[in-house]
Design a protein around this motif. Sequence first.
Motif, PDB file in Angstrom:
ATOM      1  N   ARG A 228       0.835  -1.195   0.000  1.00  0.00           N
ATOM      2  CA  ARG A 228       0.000   0.000   0.000  1.00  0.00           C
ATOM      3  C   ARG A 228       0.871   1.247   0.000  1.00  0.00           C
ATOM      4  NH1 ARG A 228      -5.374  -0.544   1.214  1.00  0.00           N
ATOM      5  NH2 ARG A 228      -6.062  -2.607   1.910  1.00  0.00           N
ATOM      6  N   TYR A 229       0.433   2.234  -0.743  1.00  0.00           N
ATOM      7  CA  TYR A 229       1.002   3.579  -0.662  1.00  0.00           C
ATOM      8  C   TYR A 229      -0.122   4.488  -0.184  1.00  0.00           C
ATOM      9  CZ  TYR A 229       4.791   1.751  -3.573  1.00  0.00           C
ATOM     10  OH  TYR A 229       5.842   1.017  -4.072  1.00  0.00           O
ATOM     11  N   GLY A 230      -0.183   4.724   1.125  1.00  0.00           N
ATOM     12  CA  GLY A 230      -1.305   5.475   1.662  1.00  0.00           C
ATOM     13  C   GLY A 230      -2.595   4.698   1.432  1.00  0.00           C
ATOM     14  N   SER A 231      -3.535   5.315   0.753  1.00  0.00           N
ATOM     15  CA  SER A 231      -4.815   4.663   0.473  1.00  0.00           C
ATOM     16  C   SER A 231      -4.791   3.857  -0.820  1.00  0.00           C
ATOM     17  CB  SER A 231      -5.930   5.719   0.391  1.00  0.00           C
ATOM     18  OG  SER A 231      -5.659   6.645  -0.664  1.00  0.00           O
ATOM     19  N   THR A 232      -3.674   3.919  -1.552  1.00  0.00           N
ATOM     20  CA  THR A 232      -3.576   3.213  -2.835  1.00  0.00           C
ATOM     21  C   THR A 232      -3.040   1.804  -2.633  1.00  0.00           C
ATOM     22  OG1 THR A 232      -3.199   5.283  -4.038  1.00  0.00           O
ATOM     23  CG2 THR A 232      -2.551   3.234  -5.134  1.00  0.00           C
ATOM     24  N   LEU A 233      -3.776   0.832  -3.133  1.00  0.00           N
ATOM     25  CA  LEU A 233      -3.362  -0.568  -3.064  1.00  0.00           C
ATOM     26  C   LEU A 233      -2.651  -0.905  -4.368  1.00  0.00           C
ATOM     27  CD1 LEU A 233      -3.497  -3.061  -1.226  1.00  0.00           C
ATOM     28  CD2 LEU A 233      -5.637  -3.689  -2.384  1.00  0.00           C
ATOM     29  N   ALA A 234      -1.322  -0.825  -4.354  1.00  0.00           N
ATOM     30  CA  ALA A 234      -0.543  -1.023  -5.581  1.00  0.00           C
ATOM     31  C   ALA A 234      -0.370  -2.488  -5.920  1.00  0.00           C
ATOM     32  CB  ALA A 234       0.826  -0.348  -5.442  1.00  0.00           C
ATOM     33  N   VAL A 235      -0.176  -3.336  -4.900  1.00  0.00           N
ATOM     34  CA  VAL A 235      -0.064  -4.785  -5.096  1.00  0.00           C
ATOM     35  C   VAL A 235      -1.053  -5.429  -4.143  1.00  0.00           C
ATOM     36  CG1 VAL A 235       1.428  -6.808  -4.894  1.00  0.00           C
ATOM     37  CG2 VAL A 235       2.337  -4.676  -5.829  1.00  0.00           C
ATOM     38  N   ASN A 236      -1.915  -6.267  -4.681  1.00  0.00           N
ATOM     39  CA  ASN A 236      -3.064  -6.743  -3.919  1.00  0.00           C
ATOM     40  C   ASN A 236      -3.106  -8.273  -3.866  1.00  0.00           C
ATOM     41  OD1 ASN A 236      -5.507  -7.113  -2.669  1.00  0.00           O
ATOM     42  ND2 ASN A 236      -6.756  -6.391  -4.375  1.00  0.00           N
TER      43      ASN A 236
ATOM     44  N   GLY B 171       1.747  -2.881 -11.176  1.00  0.00           N
ATOM     45  CA  GLY B 171       2.396  -3.309  -9.943  1.00  0.00           C
ATOM     46  C   GLY B 171       3.609  -4.187 -10.149  1.00  0.00           C
ATOM     47  N   LYS B 172       4.097  -4.293 -11.389  1.00  0.00           N
ATOM     48  CA  LYS B 172       5.241  -5.177 -11.667  1.00  0.00           C
ATOM     49  C   LYS B 172       6.497  -4.720 -10.945  1.00  0.00           C
ATOM     50  CE  LYS B 172       5.391  -4.608 -16.099  1.00  0.00           C
ATOM     51  NZ  LYS B 172       4.466  -3.464 -16.098  1.00  0.00           N
ATOM     52  N   THR B 173       6.865  -3.458 -11.154  1.00  0.00           N
ATOM     53  CA  THR B 173       8.105  -2.960 -10.564  1.00  0.00           C
ATOM     54  C   THR B 173       8.026  -2.954  -9.047  1.00  0.00           C
ATOM     55  OG1 THR B 173       8.632  -1.631 -12.512  1.00  0.00           O
ATOM     56  CG2 THR B 173       9.672  -0.985 -10.442  1.00  0.00           C
ATOM     57  N   THR B 174       6.864  -2.600  -8.504  1.00  0.00           N
ATOM     58  CA  THR B 174       6.689  -2.641  -7.051  1.00  0.00           C
ATOM     59  C   THR B 174       6.906  -4.051  -6.524  1.00  0.00           C
ATOM     60  OG1 THR B 174       5.131  -0.782  -7.087  1.00  0.00           O
ATOM     61  CG2 THR B 174       5.058  -2.236  -5.181  1.00  0.00           C
ATOM     62  N   THR B 175       6.374  -5.040  -7.223  1.00  0.00           N
ATOM     63  CA  THR B 175       6.558  -6.436  -6.809  1.00  0.00           C
ATOM     64  C   THR B 175       8.029  -6.821  -6.841  1.00  0.00           C
ATOM     65  OG1 THR B 175       4.361  -7.029  -7.646  1.00  0.00           O
ATOM     66  CG2 THR B 175       5.947  -8.829  -7.309  1.00  0.00           C
ATOM     67  N   MET B 176       8.719  -6.454  -7.922  1.00  0.00           N
ATOM     68  CA  MET B 176      10.136  -6.808  -8.037  1.00  0.00           C
ATOM     69  C   MET B 176      10.974  -6.111  -6.970  1.00  0.00           C
ATOM     70  SD  MET B 176      10.783  -7.210 -12.134  1.00  0.00           S
ATOM     71  CE  MET B 176       9.939  -5.714 -12.609  1.00  0.00           C
ATOM     72  N   ARG B 177      10.612  -4.898  -6.622  1.00  0.00           N
ATOM     73  CA  ARG B 177      11.339  -4.198  -5.565  1.00  0.00           C
ATOM     74  C   ARG B 177      11.152  -4.885  -4.214  1.00  0.00           C
ATOM     75  NH1 ARG B 177       9.904   2.102  -7.204  1.00  0.00           N
ATOM     76  NH2 ARG B 177      11.309   2.217  -9.002  1.00  0.00           N
ATOM     77  N   MET B 178       9.967  -5.418  -3.975  1.00  0.00           N
ATOM     78  CA  MET B 178       9.755  -6.156  -2.719  1.00  0.00           C
ATOM     79  C   MET B 178      10.534  -7.468  -2.725  1.00  0.00           C
ATOM     80  SD  MET B 178       5.772  -5.494  -1.634  1.00  0.00           S
ATOM     81  CE  MET B 178       5.014  -5.876  -3.226  1.00  0.00           C
ATOM     82  N   LEU B 179      10.553  -8.150  -3.867  1.00  0.00           N
ATOM     83  CA  LEU B 179      11.272  -9.420  -3.943  1.00  0.00           C
ATOM     84  C   LEU B 179      12.772  -9.236  -3.745  1.00  0.00           C
ATOM     85  CD1 LEU B 179       9.514 -11.242  -6.931  1.00  0.00           C
ATOM     86  CD2 LEU B 179       9.199 -11.635  -4.485  1.00  0.00           C
ATOM     87  N   THR B 180      13.300  -8.092  -4.169  1.00  0.00           N
ATOM     88  CA  THR B 180      14.737  -7.855  -4.085  1.00  0.00           C
ATOM     89  C   THR B 180      15.152  -7.155  -2.788  1.00  0.00           C
ATOM     90  OG1 THR B 180      14.447  -5.790  -5.331  1.00  0.00           O
ATOM     91  CG2 THR B 180      15.026  -7.763  -6.583  1.00  0.00           C
ATOM     92  N   GLY B 181      14.202  -6.899  -1.899  1.00  0.00           N
ATOM     93  CA  GLY B 181      14.530  -6.256  -0.634  1.00  0.00           C
ATOM     94  C   GLY B 181      14.673  -4.755  -0.733  1.00  0.00           C
TER      95      GLY B 181
ATOM     96  N   GLN C 148      -2.814  -7.332 -13.263  1.00  0.00           N
ATOM     97  CA  GLN C 148      -3.568  -6.142 -13.641  1.00  0.00           C
ATOM     98  C   GLN C 148      -4.092  -5.509 -12.361  1.00  0.00           C
ATOM     99  OE1 GLN C 148      -4.170  -3.983 -15.709  1.00  0.00           O
ATOM    100  NE2 GLN C 148      -6.281  -3.677 -16.345  1.00  0.00           N
ATOM    101  N   LYS C 149      -3.795  -4.214 -12.185  1.00  0.00           N
ATOM    102  CA  LYS C 149      -4.209  -3.485 -10.987  1.00  0.00           C
ATOM    103  C   LYS C 149      -3.756  -4.195  -9.708  1.00  0.00           C
ATOM    104  CE  LYS C 149      -8.147  -1.149 -13.099  1.00  0.00           C
ATOM    105  NZ  LYS C 149      -9.594  -0.870 -13.043  1.00  0.00           N
ATOM    106  N   GLY C 150      -2.527  -4.717  -9.746  1.00  0.00           N
ATOM    107  CA  GLY C 150      -1.942  -5.301  -8.551  1.00  0.00           C
ATOM    108  C   GLY C 150      -2.386  -6.705  -8.239  1.00  0.00           C
ATOM    109  N   GLN C 151      -3.164  -7.336  -9.114  1.00  0.00           N
ATOM    110  CA  GLN C 151      -3.651  -8.682  -8.864  1.00  0.00           C
ATOM    111  C   GLN C 151      -3.274  -9.614 -10.003  1.00  0.00           C
ATOM    112  OE1 GLN C 151      -7.903  -7.587  -8.230  1.00  0.00           O
ATOM    113  NE2 GLN C 151      -7.665  -8.594  -6.245  1.00  0.00           N
ATOM    114  N   VAL C 152      -3.042 -10.890  -9.680  1.00  0.00           N
ATOM    115  CA  VAL C 152      -2.785 -11.895 -10.707  1.00  0.00           C
ATOM    116  C   VAL C 152      -4.084 -12.196 -11.442  1.00  0.00           C
ATOM    117  CG1 VAL C 152      -2.114 -14.279 -11.152  1.00  0.00           C
ATOM    118  CG2 VAL C 152      -0.856 -12.934  -9.465  1.00  0.00           C
ATOM    119  N   VAL C 153      -4.068 -12.059 -12.767  1.00  0.00           N
ATOM    120  CA  VAL C 153      -5.250 -12.376 -13.571  1.00  0.00           C
ATOM    121  C   VAL C 153      -5.052 -13.653 -14.374  1.00  0.00           C
ATOM    122  CG1 VAL C 153      -6.089 -10.008 -13.699  1.00  0.00           C
ATOM    123  CG2 VAL C 153      -4.469 -10.823 -15.419  1.00  0.00           C
TER     124      VAL C 153
END
Length: 325
Positions: free
Chosen positions: A10-18, A39-49, A205-210
């Motif tokens: 989450r970034y504030g009220s925005t759910l970037a990866v869900n 949400g691709k880059t956000t996910t990769m940033r979390m995976l890489t620490g 799509q929109k932070g969710q796996v489709v």
Amino acid sequence: MITVEHLTKRYGSTLAVNDLNFTVAAGEILGFLGPNGAGKTTTMRMLTGYMPPSGGTATIAGFDVLEDSLAVRQRIGYLPETPPLYREMTVQGYLHFVASIKGVSAGERSPRVDWAMGRCGLSERRHQLIRKLSKGFRQRVGIAQAIVHDPPVIILDEPTVGLDPKQIIEVRNLIKSLAGDHTIILSTHILPEVSMTCNRVVIIQKGQVVATDTIDRLVSQSDNRTQYELKLTGNLEPLQTALGQFPGVDAVQTQSDGDNHVVTVTTAGETDVGPELTALVVQAGLKLYEMNRRRATLEDVFLQLTTTEVTSEDEAFAPETEADS
């Protein structure tokens, strides 16, 4: 090798990866796809620490990205969309620096740097300043820094950006050669690259796996139809009548310029009916100049799953942009 369970950011009220859930097997090349802001880059940033998740877990080679961040980073090679280069250093000097901070021992450092430069086609540029390299060669340096410490997991964000067609083929072959010994996540907008490189894809799509599956299965489940484009000359009426009685024809579209026609025939199923269509054309007395058969592609699947109307919520995914990095 990689397990993602209920990963959320989450970034504030925005759910970037869900609530993301997916796995990557050892030695597999996974295509990680989605439109801008998905949400691709956000996910990769979390995976890489690079950043912590707001919820859920992810493990790399058995280590938790939040609780064992240092151990995770030691086992990952990461190429972000904008490679982290020091442009006033030479290629060789920069890779030696990267190898040292990634824990490569002094005795192994030179062989590892030579190996990475060789794999990325940089051996002849080893003494050149990075700022004097073309964009394509800078991208190669970015890939070299991701693999110089021989990590078990490699995460590549748009690795072929700025490369010419020859370089793209070389990088594609490099990525494929790394599979087996390395587990790779490849994020790119060049979908043919994914089709030729990856074993499996995850589409978000929109932070969710489709969707997540092999490319062949996704394509077959998406649209079990085949299109034939016929370029013809002559009177179309007999052919149109015959196509109306032909089993399995879903639709017929015609574009005409005098006696020259382009007829698009859509059939149900994957069976090749090209020979039968050719016979109908001959029986109708037309001249056939060209026939092209087209089945659904990964691009069709991607557009079907991700084409939605842009809303203000989509635009709120600002941390996904290059400027934020």
